[in-house]
Design an enzyme around this catalytic site. Sequence first.
Site, PDB file in Angstrom:
ATOM      1  N   TRP A  65      -4.639  20.843  -4.505  1.00  0.00           N
ATOM      2  CA  TRP A  65      -3.473  21.438  -5.166  1.00  0.00           C
ATOM      3  C   TRP A  65      -3.263  20.836  -6.531  1.00  0.00           C
ATOM      4  CZ3 TRP A  65       0.274  21.345  -0.363  1.00  0.00           C
ATOM      5  CH2 TRP A  65       0.091  22.539   0.369  1.00  0.00           C
ATOM      6  N   ASP A  89     -13.243 -14.492  -0.697  1.00  0.00           N
ATOM      7  CA  ASP A  89     -12.295 -13.937  -1.658  1.00  0.00           C
ATOM      8  C   ASP A  89     -13.129 -13.126  -2.645  1.00  0.00           C
ATOM      9  OD1 ASP A  89     -10.606 -13.376  -3.741  1.00  0.00           O
ATOM     10  OD2 ASP A  89      -9.898 -15.433  -4.022  1.00  0.00           O
ATOM     11  N   VAL A  90     -12.933 -11.805  -2.643  1.00  0.00           N
ATOM     12  CA  VAL A  90     -13.805 -10.941  -3.461  1.00  0.00           C
ATOM     13  C   VAL A  90     -13.638 -11.167  -4.962  1.00  0.00           C
ATOM     14  CG1 VAL A  90     -13.948  -9.115  -1.702  1.00  0.00           C
ATOM     15  CG2 VAL A  90     -12.191  -8.973  -3.500  1.00  0.00           C
ATOM     16  N   THR A 142      -1.623   2.556   7.034  1.00  0.00           N
ATOM     17  CA  THR A 142      -1.994   1.141   7.197  1.00  0.00           C
ATOM     18  C   THR A 142      -0.858   0.300   6.614  1.00  0.00           C
ATOM     19  OG1 THR A 142      -3.004   0.891   5.009  1.00  0.00           O
ATOM     20  CG2 THR A 142      -4.449   1.697   6.779  1.00  0.00           C
ATOM     21  N   VAL A 155      -3.508   7.006   3.988  1.00  0.00           N
ATOM     22  CA  VAL A 155      -3.911   6.549   5.323  1.00  0.00           C
ATOM     23  C   VAL A 155      -2.830   5.606   5.833  1.00  0.00           C
ATOM     24  CG1 VAL A 155      -5.737   5.440   6.661  1.00  0.00           C
ATOM     25  CG2 VAL A 155      -6.322   6.630   4.524  1.00  0.00           C
ATOM     26  N   TYR A 168      -3.560   0.376 -10.061  1.00  0.00           N
ATOM     27  CA  TYR A 168      -4.354   0.817  -8.895  1.00  0.00           C
ATOM     28  C   TYR A 168      -5.178   2.055  -9.252  1.00  0.00           C
ATOM     29  CZ  TYR A 168      -5.317   2.199  -4.009  1.00  0.00           C
ATOM     30  OH  TYR A 168      -5.933   2.541  -2.818  1.00  0.00           O
ATOM     31  N   GLY A 179      -6.495  -2.636   9.148  1.00  0.00           N
ATOM     32  CA  GLY A 179      -6.437  -1.349   8.463  1.00  0.00           C
ATOM     33  C   GLY A 179      -7.744  -0.567   8.496  1.00  0.00           C
TER      34      GLY A 179
HETATM   35  N1  LIG Z   1      -4.191   3.084   2.978  1.00  0.00           N
HETATM   36  C1  LIG Z   1      -4.413   4.080   2.127  1.00  0.00           C
HETATM   37  O1  LIG Z   1      -3.641   5.061   2.050  1.00  0.00           O
HETATM   38  C2  LIG Z   1      -5.631   4.077   1.237  1.00  0.00           C
HETATM   39  C3  LIG Z   1      -5.961   5.251   0.543  1.00  0.00           C
HETATM   40  C4  LIG Z   1      -7.075   5.270  -0.287  1.00  0.00           C
HETATM   41  C5  LIG Z   1      -7.852   4.128  -0.433  1.00  0.00           C
HETATM   42  N2  LIG Z   1      -7.521   2.991   0.250  1.00  0.00           N
HETATM   43  C6  LIG Z   1      -8.379   1.819   0.040  1.00  0.00           C
HETATM   44  O2  LIG Z   1      -8.958   1.423   1.283  1.00  0.00           O
HETATM   45  C7  LIG Z   1      -9.150   0.012   1.295  1.00  0.00           C
HETATM   46  C8  LIG Z   1      -8.492  -0.599   2.524  1.00  0.00           C
HETATM   47  O3  LIG Z   1      -7.099  -0.298   2.490  1.00  0.00           O
HETATM   48  P1  LIG Z   1      -6.097  -0.580   3.701  1.00  0.00           P
HETATM   49  O4  LIG Z   1      -5.070   0.444   3.614  1.00  0.00           O
HETATM   50  O5  LIG Z   1      -6.858  -0.807   4.952  1.00  0.00           O
HETATM   51  O6  LIG Z   1      -5.442  -1.989   3.186  1.00  0.00           O
HETATM   52  P2  LIG Z   1      -4.788  -3.204   4.008  1.00  0.00           P
HETATM   53  O7  LIG Z   1      -3.817  -3.816   3.081  1.00  0.00           O
HETATM   54  O8  LIG Z   1      -4.324  -2.773   5.363  1.00  0.00           O
HETATM   55  O9  LIG Z   1      -6.041  -4.199   4.230  1.00  0.00           O
HETATM   56  C9  LIG Z   1      -6.675  -4.808   3.124  1.00  0.00           C
HETATM   57  C10 LIG Z   1      -7.518  -5.984   3.606  1.00  0.00           C
HETATM   58  O10 LIG Z   1      -8.127  -6.559   2.427  1.00  0.00           O
HETATM   59  C11 LIG Z   1      -8.008  -7.986   2.519  1.00  0.00           C
HETATM   60  N3  LIG Z   1      -8.037  -8.558   1.168  1.00  0.00           N
HETATM   61  C12 LIG Z   1      -7.076  -8.466   0.209  1.00  0.00           C
HETATM   62  N4  LIG Z   1      -7.437  -9.181  -0.871  1.00  0.00           N
HETATM   63  C13 LIG Z   1      -8.659  -9.720  -0.600  1.00  0.00           C
HETATM   64  C14 LIG Z   1      -9.551 -10.546  -1.326  1.00  0.00           C
HETATM   65  N5  LIG Z   1      -9.248 -11.007  -2.552  1.00  0.00           N
HETATM   66  N6  LIG Z   1     -10.730 -10.891  -0.753  1.00  0.00           N
HETATM   67  C15 LIG Z   1     -11.026 -10.465   0.500  1.00  0.00           C
HETATM   68  N7  LIG Z   1     -10.215  -9.690   1.233  1.00  0.00           N
HETATM   69  C16 LIG Z   1      -9.044  -9.321   0.695  1.00  0.00           C
HETATM   70  C17 LIG Z   1      -6.675  -8.210   3.227  1.00  0.00           C
HETATM   71  O11 LIG Z   1      -6.579  -9.509   3.784  1.00  0.00           O
HETATM   72  C18 LIG Z   1      -6.699  -7.097   4.283  1.00  0.00           C
HETATM   73  O12 LIG Z   1      -7.344  -7.525   5.467  1.00  0.00           O
HETATM   74  C19 LIG Z   1      -8.566  -0.498  -0.037  1.00  0.00           C
HETATM   75  O13 LIG Z   1      -9.603  -0.622  -0.997  1.00  0.00           O
HETATM   76  C20 LIG Z   1      -7.608   0.606  -0.429  1.00  0.00           C
HETATM   77  O14 LIG Z   1      -7.363   0.639  -1.823  1.00  0.00           O
HETATM   78  C21 LIG Z   1      -6.435   2.944   1.073  1.00  0.00           C
END
Ligand SMILES: NC(=O)c1ccc[n+]([C@@H]2O[C@H](COP(=O)([O-])OP(=O)(O)OC[C@H]3O[C@@H](n4cnc5c(N)ncnc54)[C@H](O)[C@@H]3O)[C@@H](O)[C@H]2O)c1
Length: 249
Positions: free
Chosen positions: A249, A60-61, A189, A187, A154, A19
């Site tokens: 908006w 693991d965060v 993903t 985004v 969230y 992602g």
């Molecule tokens: N996709 C969107 O529309 C969007 C919009 C705004 C913000 N975000 C933020 O961007 C970031 C990435 O999102 P994404 O869409 O790529 O998500 P995704 O689900 O595609 O990828 C998330 C990644 O985080 C890893 N992960 C999950 N829990 C974990 C943990 N405890 N420790 C370590 N790694 C862990 C997963 O294994 C995965 O590789 C996130 O913080 C998300 O909230 C995403």
Amino acid sequence: MDRFRLDGKVCVVTGGARGIGRAIACGLKDAGGAVVLADIDLQGAQRCAQELGTDAVQLDVTDSLSIGHAFDTVVARYGRIDVLVNNAGIVRNTAATETDDASWRAVLAVNLDGVFYCSRQAGRRMLQQGGGCIVNLASMSGSIANRPQPQASYNASKAAVIHLTKSLAGEWASGNVRVNAISPGYVATELTQAGLANEAWRNAWLDGTPMRRLARPDEIAPAVIFLASDASSFMTGADLVIDGGYTLW
Ligand SMILES: NC(=O)c1ccc[n+]([C@@H]2O[C@H](COP(=O)([O-])OP(=O)(O)OC[C@H]3O[C@@H](n4cnc5c(N)ncnc54)[C@H](O)[C@@H]3O)[C@@H](O)[C@H]2O)c1
């Protein structure tokens, strides 16, 4: 353009296996950084690292011990951590009345505790070495409440990340550690895949976005390069919104 370069900088990207994290890792590497993908999914991170020509560690965060081991490994291999991208995140689309304690905690544990735990450990090292940059993936959900899907946990976690970013930026500015956030809109993903498959949700998302599309992950990465590099040397505590106009908006 030299000020956007990251040559010699050691960069850790949490949730880097796929992602947005993967695209960020790719961008940081292109800018010259030595990049380590840090993900709970070690196999996925290793596969991605092989494809991108980066490194991978498991972490693991939500677990400080795991973060300590992972960061020690990075320092043993590369000597330091210059850039931390707190990107790992999860979402649960449950109505507030149907959200049990475990679900609430799971989202806050990854999205908020994880950002604090990783920042605290990287921040200590950065202050000791004389500087560093932290970039937090917040979200437009930290400023608006999305619709029509319910996701109170969230949204609350991302609002907290924006304020945590300002708080850490204030504490660490004198130590030459800058802390900034990025707030993407939708985004494409795996995180948004299920929502996109739901016609009512997809239509609401597109109708609410003046640019009428989702972002590609590679449209988020350049802002991270900017915030991780000297190009943003007077920026700290900021929240860069990249949302195709959603929040206007
Ligand atoms: N996709 C969107 O529309 C969007 C919009 C705004 C913000 N975000 C933020 O961007 C970031 C990435 O999102 P994404 O869409 O790529 O998500 P995704 O689900 O595609 O990828 C998330 C990644 O985080 C890893 N992960 C999950 N829990 C974990 C943990 N405890 N420790 C370590 N790694 C862990 C997963 O294994 C995965 O590789 C996130 O913080 C998300 O909230 C995403």
